[in-house]
Design an enzyme around this catalytic site. Structure first.
Site, short mmCIF file in Angstrom:
data_model
loop_
_atom_site.label_atom_id
_atom_site.label_comp_id
_atom_site.label_asym_id
_atom_site.label_seq_id
_atom_site.Cartn_x
_atom_site.Cartn_y
_atom_site.Cartn_z
CG ASP A 47 26.56 -20.43 34.83
OD1 ASP A 47 26.03 -19.26 34.28
OD2 ASP A 47 25.62 -21.28 35.04
CG ASP A 48 30.42 -23.15 37.14
OD1 ASP A 48 29.35 -22.47 37.48
OD2 ASP A 48 30.70 -24.22 36.94
CG HIS A 61 26.61 -19.92 39.31
ND1 HIS A 61 25.40 -20.28 39.03
CD2 HIS A 61 27.46 -20.88 39.17
CE1 HIS A 61 25.36 -21.53 38.52
NE2 HIS A 61 26.76 -21.74 38.50
CG HIS A 99 28.58 -24.58 41.87
ND1 HIS A 99 27.76 -25.51 41.31
CD2 HIS A 99 28.54 -23.95 40.58
CE1 HIS A 99 27.28 -25.65 40.32
NE2 HIS A 99 27.76 -24.63 39.73
CG HIS A 104 30.24 -23.61 32.45
ND1 HIS A 104 29.43 -24.40 31.56
CD2 HIS A 104 29.56 -23.57 34.03
CE1 HIS A 104 28.44 -24.94 32.16
NE2 HIS A 104 28.50 -24.40 33.51
#
Ligand code: ZN
Length: 301
Positions: A113-114, A164, A168, A258
């Site tokens: 993620d991210d 995602h 965020h 991540h």
């Protein structure tokens, strides 16, 4: 990098919020949505809190357990046919994803993620390529513009690209229309980059509630959470991250990590060969779940 998490973390910890899950999550004890203007495509950057984390409260929903088709490379039911590959997304050597039967094999799915981030993601892709591993990347829409080639590379090398959200946000603070905007905007950017509209969402902070699931059902998308969280954002130490993933590994697991942390990338240099030696097969989330239903949350096989 824009990771000013620590200060707000302590503030939130002091404020007595309830920590919920990965990517540095904290959720108010009363997660009542705060209405925000519906037409606000660009949301303010919200610092990600750094607090104690507990596993997400998720009730895995049974997936379609129809007998596997030997030749099928698992693709979610929610796949769309509106694929218009861009030049970047149509490599002359289409990666061949081997057929995997996760009902019989020790499958495990890595998710990142991210990202992406130019400082770390290329190194991770190199490691994945070295070991023949395909993973699933959940990408923020705001990162697409500066990382198109990197995202296209990941897609071309056989990794699955998921959504995602755009920047965020804490979904529980947004209106339904703002949540939908976050998801659709990111889908549009990723489709332009990879040629495929994402069908999987990893909600920021692992947030899951009926509003999000309803939106995802309307968009033909499934929600992917996780069953192993090594807290790689909190403890940026490769040995610690590797030990946690190895300790938690089990067939059917979805691992949260991540790809923006060098320590996480280093950890997978150890994790992947060790798990492969134990007979694990690394698969993408669609391969692991074989089929998913729009609007449903999944945290493992
Ligand atoms: Zn995240």
């Amino acid at each position: 990098m824009k990771r000013p998490r620590v200060a707000s973390a302590f503030a939130l910890a002091i404020a007595g919020v309830v920590a919920l899950s990965g990517c540095g999550i904290s959720r108010p004890t009363t997660p009542a949505p705060e209405p925000v203007p519906a037409a606000s495509p660009v949301l303010p950057a919200i610092p990600r809190p750094l607090v104690t984390v507990i596993p997400p409260v998720v009730t895995p929903t049974p997936y379609d357990s129809a007998p596997p088709t030997p030749t099928a490379v698992a693709t979610p039911d929610v796949s769309t046919t509106d694929q218009e590959p861009t030049p970047e997304a149509t490599p002359t050597t289409q990666p061949t994803t081997p057929a995997v039967d996760c009902a019989k094999q020790k499958c495990i799915a890595l998710t990142f993620d991210d990202g992406p981030w130019k400082g770390t993601t290329p190194k991770l892709l190199n490691i994945l390529k070295k070991y023949g591993v395909h993973a699933t990347f959940f990408i923020e829409g705001q990162r697409v513009k500066d990382n198109k080639k990197l995202i296209a590379r990941a897609a071309a090398e056989g990794h699955v690209i998921g959504n995602h959200a755009y920047n965020h946000p804490e979904f529980w603070k947004l209106s339904a229309s703002s949540i939908q905007s976050q998801i659709k905007r990111t889908n549009t950017l990723l489709k332009k980059t990879t040629g495929k509209r994402p069908t999987l969402l990893r909600p920021p902070f692992g947030e899951s509630n009926p509003t999000i699931r309803h939106i995802l059902r309307d968009l033909g998308m499934a929600q992917i959470l996780w069953s192993i969280d090594p807290l790689d954002w909190k403890d940026q130490d490769a040995k610690t991250v590797a030990a946690r993933v190895l300790a938690g590994a089990q067939p059917g697991a979805i691992v949260l990590s991540h790809d923006i942390y060098p320590t996480t990338v280093d950890a997978y240099k150890t994790i992947i060969p060790k798990l492969q030696a134990q007979g694990y097969v690394f698969v993408t989330v669609p391969q692991l779940l074989k089929s998913v239903k729009p609007g449903v949350s999944y945290s493992q096989r």
